[in-house]
Design a protein around this motif. Structure first.
Motif, mmCIF file in Angstrom:
data_model
loop_
_atom_site.group_PDB
_atom_site.id
_atom_site.type_symbol
_atom_site.label_atom_id
_atom_site.label_comp_id
_atom_site.label_asym_id
_atom_site.label_seq_id
_atom_site.Cartn_x
_atom_site.Cartn_y
_atom_site.Cartn_z
ATOM 1 N N SER A 16 -1.243 44.869 -19.454
ATOM 2 C CA SER A 16 -1.438 43.517 -18.946
ATOM 3 C C SER A 16 -2.090 43.542 -17.562
ATOM 4 O O SER A 16 -3.037 42.787 -17.292
ATOM 5 C CB SER A 16 -0.102 42.785 -18.889
ATOM 6 N N GLU A 17 -1.608 44.412 -16.682
ATOM 7 C CA GLU A 17 -2.175 44.525 -15.338
ATOM 8 C C GLU A 17 -3.614 45.050 -15.386
ATOM 9 O O GLU A 17 -4.484 44.571 -14.648
ATOM 10 C CB GLU A 17 -1.303 45.432 -14.466
ATOM 11 N N ILE A 18 -3.863 46.028 -16.235
ATOM 12 C CA ILE A 18 -5.219 46.579 -16.379
ATOM 13 C C ILE A 18 -6.180 45.488 -16.839
ATOM 14 O O ILE A 18 -7.281 45.340 -16.301
ATOM 15 C CB ILE A 18 -5.218 47.763 -17.374
ATOM 16 N N LYS A 19 -5.776 44.726 -17.852
ATOM 17 C CA LYS A 19 -6.641 43.682 -18.406
ATOM 18 C C LYS A 19 -6.892 42.551 -17.407
ATOM 19 O O LYS A 19 -7.942 41.915 -17.450
ATOM 20 C CB LYS A 19 -6.065 43.134 -19.716
ATOM 21 N N LYS A 20 -5.938 42.307 -16.498
ATOM 22 C CA LYS A 20 -6.165 41.312 -15.447
ATOM 23 C C LYS A 20 -7.294 41.760 -14.521
ATOM 24 O O LYS A 20 -8.109 40.951 -14.086
ATOM 25 C CB LYS A 20 -4.899 41.098 -14.616
ATOM 26 N N GLU A 21 -7.311 43.041 -14.214
ATOM 27 C CA GLU A 21 -8.335 43.595 -13.322
ATOM 28 C C GLU A 21 -9.683 43.717 -14.010
ATOM 29 O O GLU A 21 -10.723 43.500 -13.398
ATOM 30 C CB GLU A 21 -7.899 44.965 -12.790
ATOM 31 N N ASN A 22 -9.670 44.140 -15.283
ATOM 32 C CA ASN A 22 -10.908 44.342 -16.031
ATOM 33 C C ASN A 22 -10.648 44.022 -17.504
ATOM 34 O O ASN A 22 -10.229 44.892 -18.263
ATOM 35 C CB ASN A 22 -11.405 45.778 -15.876
ATOM 36 N N PRO A 23 -10.893 42.783 -17.922
ATOM 37 C CA PRO A 23 -10.594 42.396 -19.304
ATOM 38 C C PRO A 23 -11.452 43.106 -20.347
ATOM 39 O O PRO A 23 -11.119 43.071 -21.533
ATOM 40 C CB PRO A 23 -10.841 40.891 -19.318
ATOM 41 N N PHE A 24 -12.504 43.769 -19.920
ATOM 42 C CA PHE A 24 -13.399 44.423 -20.866
ATOM 43 C C PHE A 24 -13.124 45.914 -21.031
ATOM 44 O O PHE A 24 -13.772 46.576 -21.830
ATOM 45 C CB PHE A 24 -14.856 44.203 -20.446
ATOM 46 N N ILE A 25 -12.156 46.450 -20.293
ATOM 47 C CA ILE A 25 -11.846 47.875 -20.388
ATOM 48 C C ILE A 25 -11.277 48.192 -21.769
ATOM 49 O O ILE A 25 -10.588 47.370 -22.371
ATOM 50 C CB ILE A 25 -10.880 48.307 -19.267
#
Length: 72
Positions: A16-25
């Protein structure tokens, strides 16, 4: 690659935190504690693949290849 069970923050919270920073990762979730609930939640959150241990080197290569295709 992200594991479901980690100390401090579990993989779904981390995702969830990763996707907040970069939703395309592109993220591949791995786990030794597979469940329908975490698989569904991971898919809902946009993981490329969900691999349950034990997984084969080929399964990991295939998931990584898929993640690279999606990232391109």
């Amino acid at each position: 690659l992200l594991d479901i069970w980690m100390p401090g923050m579990d993989g779904l919270e981390t995702l969830s935190e990763i996707k907040k920073e970069n939703p395309f990762i592109q993220v591949i979730m791995i786990t030794g504690y597979a469940s329908i609930e975490t698989a569904v939640e991971s898919a809902r959150m946009g993981v490329v693949d969900y691999l349950a241990n034990p997984f084969t080197p080929k399964e990991l290569r295939d998931a990584a290849a898929q993640a690279l295709r999606l990232a391109a």
